[in-house]
Motif scaffolding. Structure first.
Motif, PDB file in Angstrom:
ATOM      1  N   GLY A   7       0.861  -1.187   0.000  1.00 50.28           N
ATOM      2  CA  GLY A   7       0.000   0.000   0.000  1.00 50.28           C
ATOM      3  C   GLY A   7       0.891   1.229   0.000  1.00 50.28           C
ATOM      4  N   ASP A   8       0.268   2.409   0.033  1.00 48.77           N
ATOM      5  CA  ASP A   8       1.042   3.658   0.072  1.00 48.77           C
ATOM      6  C   ASP A   8       2.140   3.682  -0.998  1.00 48.77           C
ATOM      7  N   LEU A   9       1.771   3.263  -2.205  1.00 50.20           N
ATOM      8  CA  LEU A   9       2.761   3.248  -3.293  1.00 50.20           C
ATOM      9  C   LEU A   9       3.177   4.678  -3.652  1.00 50.20           C
ATOM     10  N   HIS A  10       2.240   5.607  -3.517  1.00 51.79           N
ATOM     11  CA  HIS A  10       2.510   7.015  -3.844  1.00 51.79           C
ATOM     12  C   HIS A  10       3.241   7.166  -5.177  1.00 51.79           C
ATOM     13  N   LEU A  11       2.706   6.503  -6.192  1.00 51.27           N
ATOM     14  CA  LEU A  11       3.346   6.558  -7.508  1.00 51.27           C
ATOM     15  C   LEU A  11       3.456   8.006  -7.991  1.00 51.27           C
ATOM     16  N   GLY A  57      -4.579   1.304  -0.239  1.00 53.15           N
ATOM     17  CA  GLY A  57      -4.715   2.762  -0.351  1.00 53.15           C
ATOM     18  C   GLY A  57      -3.466   3.530  -0.705  1.00 53.15           C
ATOM     19  N   ASP A  58      -3.696   4.760  -1.180  1.00 53.00           N
ATOM     20  CA  ASP A  58      -2.622   5.661  -1.621  1.00 53.00           C
ATOM     21  C   ASP A  58      -1.753   5.017  -2.705  1.00 53.00           C
ATOM     22  N   ILE A  59      -2.407   4.545  -3.742  1.00 55.05           N
ATOM     23  CA  ILE A  59      -1.657   4.039  -4.892  1.00 55.05           C
ATOM     24  C   ILE A  59      -0.984   5.224  -5.564  1.00 55.05           C
ATOM     25  N   ASN A  93      -6.517   8.171   1.464  1.00 58.63           N
ATOM     26  CA  ASN A  93      -6.806   9.598   1.564  1.00 58.63           C
ATOM     27  C   ASN A  93      -6.073  10.424   0.508  1.00 58.63           C
ATOM     28  N   HIS A  94      -5.027   9.874  -0.101  1.00 62.42           N
ATOM     29  CA  HIS A  94      -4.312  10.611  -1.146  1.00 62.42           C
ATOM     30  C   HIS A  94      -4.948  10.441  -2.516  1.00 62.42           C
ATOM     31  N   ASP A  95      -5.576   9.290  -2.748  1.00 67.18           N
ATOM     32  CA  ASP A  95      -6.154   9.057  -4.081  1.00 67.18           C
ATOM     33  C   ASP A  95      -7.650   8.737  -3.975  1.00 67.18           C
ATOM     34  N   LEU A 163      -7.444  -1.903   5.978  1.00 66.71           N
ATOM     35  CA  LEU A 163      -7.849  -0.627   6.584  1.00 66.71           C
ATOM     36  C   LEU A 163      -6.739   0.402   6.401  1.00 66.71           C
ATOM     37  N   HIS A 164      -7.093   1.499   5.745  1.00 65.79           N
ATOM     38  CA  HIS A 164      -6.163   2.612   5.581  1.00 65.79           C
ATOM     39  C   HIS A 164      -6.549   3.634   6.638  1.00 65.79           C
ATOM     40  N   GLY A 165      -5.777   3.724   7.692  1.00 61.13           N
ATOM     41  CA  GLY A 165      -6.178   4.601   8.779  1.00 61.13           C
ATOM     42  C   GLY A 165      -5.149   4.674   9.889  1.00 61.13           C
ATOM     43  N   GLY A 194      -2.797   0.394   6.031  1.00 64.48           N
ATOM     44  CA  GLY A 194      -2.044   1.384   5.257  1.00 64.48           C
ATOM     45  C   GLY A 194      -2.182   2.727   5.930  1.00 64.48           C
ATOM     46  N   HIS A 195      -1.442   3.694   5.474  1.00 64.71           N
ATOM     47  CA  HIS A 195      -1.486   5.117   5.894  1.00 64.71           C
ATOM     48  C   HIS A 195      -0.212   5.546   6.623  1.00 64.71           C
ATOM     49  N   ILE A 196       0.221   4.781   7.632  1.00 59.22           N
ATOM     50  CA  ILE A 196       1.464   5.138   8.319  1.00 59.22           C
ATOM     51  C   ILE A 196       2.614   4.624   7.450  1.00 59.22           C
ATOM     52  N   HIS A 197       3.580   5.490   7.154  1.00 61.13           N
ATOM     53  CA  HIS A 197       4.582   5.111   6.158  1.00 61.13           C
ATOM     54  C   HIS A 197       5.760   4.316   6.711  1.00 61.13           C
ATOM     55  N   LYS A 198       5.791   4.162   8.015  1.00 60.50           N
ATOM     56  CA  LYS A 198       6.842   3.324   8.603  1.00 60.50           C
ATOM     57  C   LYS A 198       6.267   1.924   8.792  1.00 60.50           C
TER      58      LYS A 198
END
Ligand SMILES: [Mn+2]
Length: 403
Positions: A7-11, A57-59, A93-95, A163-165, A194-198
């Motif tokens: 998750g959180d790919l943030h492409l 989430g946050d692809i 929440n980003h996408d 769950l993205h949260g 997903g959501h927390i990047h660590k």
């Protein structure tokens, strides 16, 4: 059974914050890194012949993302499709978007979760049943306790929650706030968060796991980044971390020896230390923290120029110093032993998440409320350290002027 949790790919992350001096030949590598991370995850999925891939989430980095990012994501999903690997995907929440009008041309193996919590079912090759429950964000913020809408465990072989949260804390809870106990109470076999990047496992049994972003995007997302390969072991689902990031962010602390005061000497010590301390397998972008034994009187900008030049001496660049912080020895004015407790008490009152957020909200930054959400403990520690240094310098100069 085994699957990949990412998750959180943030492409197509823009990687703001790197200065103009950043070498041209590295820009491409940095820009490609979020794409490459996703490609490596797909490589791993195919190599391991996983039963499915979960993307929480946050692809994409922004709701208005580029066509190139969409295309790349879809192409990698097609690769998985060719290997009969299904993908279970939710938007974050980003996408965020209205799933009903999703313009993405996703292949048939990709199953997108609705904007309301829903459960999808999958039958494994050995006929065992898997239930996956999740939802996609329809707006940037989601303040409800969404966990309430997740059903209890179904009568299946494995039940997985997506769950993205973030865990409820303080007063600002904009991202599907939940409590660990709520998730445990559902009796699922695995929670893919997903959501927390660590990345990290926040509960052992059942595993409740943040996958983190597979490619760190700035110095506060330092250390290893990758995805989890989750495997069935003795009936339990066990997550194993796999690093995939090509760019590593790292803070390197160098303690200077007492006699090390000249610019050439400092440069030499740091170059040596950098080669010993780097953790990144490919390119490491470094925040350098220098701790001198005595007050250091050298031109730090010049030192940065030298170090950036040094890193380009090698055939391929494996590290790059982006900035330098000097932690001078004199940090605080001398405080009486009895007073130190008051100093510490005052510091905890000022340097805490709620106070910093309040300051940000009260200031002209109010328009940029999302900035307040970026405040983390690391940032608070940095602020406190910088304040202590400023106070220290003030203490010294005050003393000087009274002489
Ligand atoms: Mn994210």
């Amino acid at each position: 059974m085994k699957f990949i949790h990412t998750g959180d790919l943030h492409l197509d992350s823009p990687f703001q914050g790197l200065s103009n001096s950043f070498p041209e030949q590295l820009w491409d590598q940095v820009h490609q890194s979020t794409f490459l991370a996703w490609q490596r995850i797909v490589d791993l999925a195919i190599d391991q012949q996983v039963d499915f891939v979960v993307v929480v989430g946050d692809i994409f980095d922004r709701e208005h993302h580029g066509v190139a990012a969409e295309d790349f994501f879809v192409k990698q999903c097609q690769r998985l499709d060719q290997h009969q690997i299904p993908v279970y995907l939710s938007y974050g929440n980003h996408d965020y978007q209205d799933v009903a009008t999703d313009p993405l041309m996703l292949p048939g193996n990709v199953h997108v979760f609705d904007n309301k919590v829903e459960t999808k079912h999958l039958q494994l090759a050995d006929h065992r049943q898997v239930a996956l429950t999740g939802f996609s964000y329809g707006s940037r913020w989601l303040e409800d306790d969404v966990a309430l809408a997740y059903p209890s465990r179904e009568n299946v072989d494995f039940h997985i929650g997506l769950l993205h949260g973030a865990i409820i804390q303080g007063t600002d809870n904009h991202y599907a706030p939940f409590q660990i106990e709520e998730l445990v109470a559902k009796d699922y076999d695995y929670w893919a968060l997903g959501h927390i990047h660590k990345h990290g496992i926040i509960n052992q049994q059942p595993p409740i796991v943040y996958c983190g972003d597979p490619q760190g995007r700035h110095i506060n997302e330092d250390g290893e980044h990758g995805c989890y390969l989750v495997e069935e072991e003795n009936g339990r689902l066990v997550p194993h971390f796999h690093p995939v990031a090509t760019i590593t962010w790292q803070t390197v602390i160098v303690n200077l020896p007492a006699d090390c005061v000249s610019l050439p000497a400092v440069r030499l010590v740091i170059s040596k230390q950098l080669n010993q301390q780097l953790i990144g397998p490919e390119l490491t972008i470094v925040r350098l923290v220098i701790k001198p034994r005595q007050r250091l009187n050298i031109d730090i900008d010049r030192l940065l120029d030298y170090l950036q030049h040094d890193s380009q001496d090698h055939q391929s660049i494996c590290w790059w110093v982006m900035d330098i912080m000097v932690k001078q020895v004199t940090e605080l004015p001398a405080i009486d032993k009895n007073d130190i407790q008051y100093w510490q008490k005052a510091a905890t009152m000022v340097f805490n998440k709620d106070m910093i957020k309040k300051l940000m909200n009260d200031s002209k930054l109010q328009r940029y409320h999302f900035l307040a959400d970026q405040v983390d403990q690391q940032m608070i520690n940095q602020l406190q350290e910088q304040a202590e240094q400023l106070l220290g310098q003030r203490g010294v100069s005050d003393g000087d002027s009274s002489n």
